[in-house]
Design an enzyme around this catalytic site. Structure first.
Site, short mmCIF file in Angstrom:
data_model
loop_
_atom_site.label_atom_id
_atom_site.label_comp_id
_atom_site.label_asym_id
_atom_site.label_seq_id
_atom_site.Cartn_x
_atom_site.Cartn_y
_atom_site.Cartn_z
CE1 TYR A 179 -3.79 2.22 0.37
CE2 TYR A 179 -2.57 3.21 2.17
CZ TYR A 179 -3.49 3.21 0.85
OH TYR A 179 -4.58 4.81 1.34
CG ASP B 58 6.15 3.65 1.63
OD1 ASP B 58 6.79 3.77 2.31
OD2 ASP B 58 5.26 3.25 0.47
CE LYS C 69 1.43 6.03 7.31
NZ LYS C 69 -0.66 6.88 7.68
#
Length: 449
Positions: free
Chosen positions: A147, A252, A281
């Site tokens: 994702y 990622d 994040k």
């Protein structure tokens, strides 16, 4: 609501009514949205408008790594707002340069320049575009359970089932299998898995044409699709193939970075250095939006004389950079990365004990405070429990909420990803609640065997 009316004066029912009437909720049909009217947070806890307290067992979207409402970060944000809230990203600010220097210090060696974005999805979009501009190639290899964000481009580049609604997305995407030995179609023993996978990956590269592939983009530890931790040597094997065929490696680390796995970044566990790394994040722990792409010196040098065709109005936002600088300081001042590593061992020990008590747990996995339980109807067949009994998701979620746990249940997994500032006593209490809740999954699994 007027300017002299504080949000805290709005009741739970008013909050819910306002949000339902005037806003749309993500990843759901609106009639199924079941929001909690939160009004306050501190440390590992959140409070709703009725005064109920919840331990945040998922760090919200696995991003509030340092915990909620840290006054040091709030002060840094306030000071930057008062001094210089915003300039367009074509100009320079002290916090932009200082943050770039800090990121060069803590990321793997050689990643010395940052391109700042607004969030993780945009960082991944920028990384793909940068790889294509740098290599002159178009294809991007990603994994089926990956994702990479919710924008049109990288959502399609993801392997996540959420991409099905936007199949006309980024072109040139080639998806490969995950290093998911628990459910792998590669019929080999665990000891042989990495070698077999690398033979498979090399075959894909050769059949696609190495000269057409710009990059392999992957999460060093898969996040929202089940916390899949690759076996030892897997990441090194991918790095070696990328070097052999002159393909860029994009890590990622949007979800797995900033101490979540017990090191600054998940890729650090194997000592592998990617060509680019995307972060967000935990970079600001969700206090304000910010993302970044870290690039190596070769890529940075290329764009000294070639145009970097990327940019958005709020890139390099001064308030976001100030928040990130303060957040990085909190990680180090409070020893949060070391705490994640230590409590990760506690978590795995407790998970092993839960597996002895609860036959509905098929596998418990993770690294640091980045973990998941996977549920099955039967350990022999490994049939996914939540596919066979979807009503269990709501029942388990309702139980945890009623007991004061904010948790994430998605796919066939219950996630355990609390803020890195959690204490051992708080963690053990949360696990005791989860332990009781798993009587629900055991009962459902027994009915379907």
């Amino acid at each position: 609501m007027t300017l002299d009316q504080a949000p805290a004066d709005v009741s739970a029912d008013e909050i819910l009514d306002l949000c339902r009437t005037y806003t749309l909720y993500e990843w759901t049909s609106q009639n199924l949205a079941d929001p909690i009217p939160f009004v306050r947070a501190k440390g590992v806890y959140l409070w709703d408008a009725d005064g109920n307290r919840y331990l945040d067992f998922n760090s919200q979207a696995m991003n509030v790594n340092i915990g909620h409402a840290d006054e040091r970060v709030a002060r840094a944000i306030s000071a930057q707002l008062a001094e210089l809230p915003f300039v367009v990203p074509q100009h320079a600010t002290a916090v932009r340069g200082l943050l770039g220097r800090e990121l060069a210090r803590i990321t793997p060696p050689g990643l010395n320049k940052a391109f700042f974005t607004n969030a993780g999805a945009e960082a991944n979009e920028a990384a793909v575009r940068t790889a294509r501009l740098y290599t002159g190639r178009h294809k991007i290899l990603t994994r089926y359970r990956s994702y990479h964000g919710g924008t049109q481009g990288v959502l399609y580049a993801s392997g996540d089932a959420r991409r099905f609604a936007v199949e006309e997305g980024m072109t040139g995407v080639v998806r490969i299998l995950d290093p998911y030995s628990y459910r792998s179609p590669l019929k080999v023993d665990d000891a042989d898995f990495t070698g077999a996978y690398m033979r498979y990956l090399e075959e894909v590269i050769q059949q696609e044409g190495p000269h057409t592939i710009a990059a392999i983009m992957l999460e060093p530890v898969t996040g929202s699709n089940g916390i899949i931790v690759p076996p030892d040597g897997w990441m090194r094997g991918v790095r070696e193939l990328c070097d052999r065929y002159d393909i860029l490696l994009i890590a990622d680390e949007v979800m797995s970075g900033f101490g979540r796995t017990g090191k600054w970044f998940a890729i650090d566990h194997e000592g592998v250095v990617p060509d680019m790394m995307t972060i967000a994040k935990g970079l600001t722990s969700g206090y304000v939006p910010l993302g970044a792409v870290m690039v190596n010196d070769r890529i940075a040098e290329h764009f000294e004389t070639n145009t970097l065709v990327s940019g958005l109005t709020y890139n390099s936002h001064a308030v976001g950079c100030a928040a990130a600088l303060a957040t990085i300081a909190v990680y180090e001042e409070d020893g949060l990365i070391e705490n994640a590593a230590r409590l990760g061992e506690v978590l795995q020990t407790e998970y092993a004990a839960m597996m002895e008590r609860h036959p509905s747990i098929g596998e418990a996995r993770g690294r640091g405070l980045f973990t998941a339980l996977e549920f099955v109807t039967d350990r022999e067949t490994r049939a996914p429990l939540f596919a066979a009994a979807p009503e269990v998701v709501g029942r388990l979620g309702d139980f945890l909420r009623s007991e004061g746990i904010f948790a994430a249940i998605r796919g066939n997994w219950l996630f355990g990803n609390p803020p890195l500032c959690i204490t051992e006593d708080e963690l053990r209490w949360a696990l005791s609640v989860v332990d009781r809740g798993l009587d629900i999954t055991d009962e459902a699994a027994a009915r379907r065997r």
